[in-house]
Scaffold this motif. Structure first.
Motif, PDB file in Angstrom:
ATOM      1  N   VAL A  83       0.668  -1.666  -0.469  1.00 43.31           N
ATOM      2  CA  VAL A  83       0.180   0.129   0.013  1.00 43.31           C
ATOM      3  C   VAL A  83       1.042   1.343   0.065  1.00 43.31           C
ATOM      4  O   VAL A  83       1.889   1.102   0.508  1.00 43.31           O
ATOM      5  N   VAL A  84       0.514   2.097  -1.100  1.00 45.88           N
ATOM      6  CA  VAL A  84       1.540   3.296  -1.155  1.00 45.88           C
ATOM      7  C   VAL A  84       0.392   4.878  -1.088  1.00 45.88           C
ATOM      8  O   VAL A  84      -0.697   4.633  -2.064  1.00 45.88           O
ATOM      9  N   PRO A  85       0.337   5.174   0.112  1.00 47.90           N
ATOM     10  CA  PRO A  85      -0.829   6.379   0.776  1.00 47.90           C
ATOM     11  C   PRO A  85      -0.843   6.824  -0.419  1.00 47.90           C
ATOM     12  O   PRO A  85       0.767   7.844  -0.210  1.00 47.90           O
ATOM     13  N   GLN A  86      -1.592   7.969  -0.368  1.00 46.06           N
ATOM     14  CA  GLN A  86      -1.227   9.623  -0.814  1.00 46.06           C
ATOM     15  C   GLN A  86       0.015  10.433   0.379  1.00 46.06           C
ATOM     16  O   GLN A  86       0.678  11.266   0.012  1.00 46.06           O
ATOM     17  N   GLU A  87      -0.444  10.539   1.462  1.00 47.31           N
ATOM     18  CA  GLU A  87       0.013  11.297   2.728  1.00 47.31           C
ATOM     19  C   GLU A  87       0.593  10.028   2.634  1.00 47.31           C
ATOM     20  O   GLU A  87       1.505   8.818   2.427  1.00 47.31           O
ATOM     21  N   TYR A  88       2.062  10.506   3.229  1.00 50.03           N
ATOM     22  CA  TYR A  88       3.349  10.524   3.292  1.00 50.03           C
ATOM     23  C   TYR A  88       3.318   9.577   4.766  1.00 50.03           C
ATOM     24  O   TYR A  88       2.723   9.760   5.776  1.00 50.03           O
TER      25      TYR A  88
END
Length: 249
Positions: A83-88
């Motif tokens: 999972v690579v979220p929009q927020e860091y």
């Protein structure tokens, strides 16, 4: 179709909301697909991604990941997805290397295997010489690259990306896109959301458009353009969702 993700009649309503954020979504995504999920702000994209990642539970309906449900196989599923979220999702005072050691260990990686994977991706994404600098000293594009590495260190079979290139410079965007193409070539199933529609048109084989929580268009870029009698995905998207500003959510 050999579906790696099978979404069956999913509804999601948050407690404080009068409306469903996701409503009657039925969708199958085949193994090895590069799948785009598009929609206006507040259309339900992030909610649907959160459901697929097991971060929140549906109000009703069923989600199967590689034939398994989160109720019985949550730990196993989460070991196999990235999972690579929009927020860091990074610790700002730690170095890039320390962040990646931490995230890799969460997936059970350790020792030489983990260090080899970190070194490979830092080098691939042009961050090797910055490995021991704190994240808070990084540019936005550099943070995006580390954010991506944190989601792929364990070689997931499915990768979820929520706006992975938002706010980055052209050089960072190109190198991120290059890595995503390489991962896809190796067989990773990629679920991709972005407001950069030229990027989606370039990368995604199949695209679903969601608005007001419902999937109302599905097909390749070419099919969506043909349906709307347009010449690019951006024009097709506007034709399908309307040109007026959206106010839901």
């Amino acid at each position: 179709m050999n579906a790696i993700i099978d979404i069956q009649g999913i509804y999601k309503k948050y407690k404080e909301s009068e409306f469903f954020s996701v409503e009657d979504v039925n969708l199958q995504i085949k193994k090895g697909a590069f799948f785009g999920l598009l929609g206006p702000n507040g259309a339900g994209k992030t909610t649907l991604i959160s459901l697929l990642c097991g971060l929140i539970k549906p109000t009703t309906g069923k989600i199967l990941i590689e034939g398994k449900n989160y109720e019985s196989f949550e730990k196993q599923i989460k070991q196999n997805i990235g999972v690579v979220p929009q927020e860091y999702a990074l610790y700002p005072t730690l170095s890039a290397y320390e962040n990646l050691l931490y995230f890799g260990s969460m997936y059970g990686l350790k020792g030489k295997e983990l260090k080899k994977s970190i070194d490979y991706y830092l080098d691939y994404l042009g961050l090797k010489e910055h490995a021991h600098r704190s994240i808070q000293s990084f540019s936005g594009g550099m943070k995006r690259r580390v954010n991506l590495i944190a989601g792929i260190l364990h070689n997931p079979s499915i990768l979820f990306l929520d706006e992975p290139t938002v706010g980055v410079d052209l050089q960072s965007r190109l190198i991120l896109v290059d890595l995503l193409k390489e991962l896809h070539k190796k067989g990773t199933t990629i679920i991709y959301t972005s407001h950069h529609l030229h990027e989606v048109q370039e990368l995604c084989e199949t695209i679903a458009i969601i608005d007001k929580g419902k999937i109302f268009a599905l097909g390749s870029s070419e099919e969506l353009m043909e349906k709307t009698q347009t010449t690019n995905l951006e024009a097709a998207f506007l034709a399908l969702t309307g040109v007026n500003l959206k106010e839901h959510e």
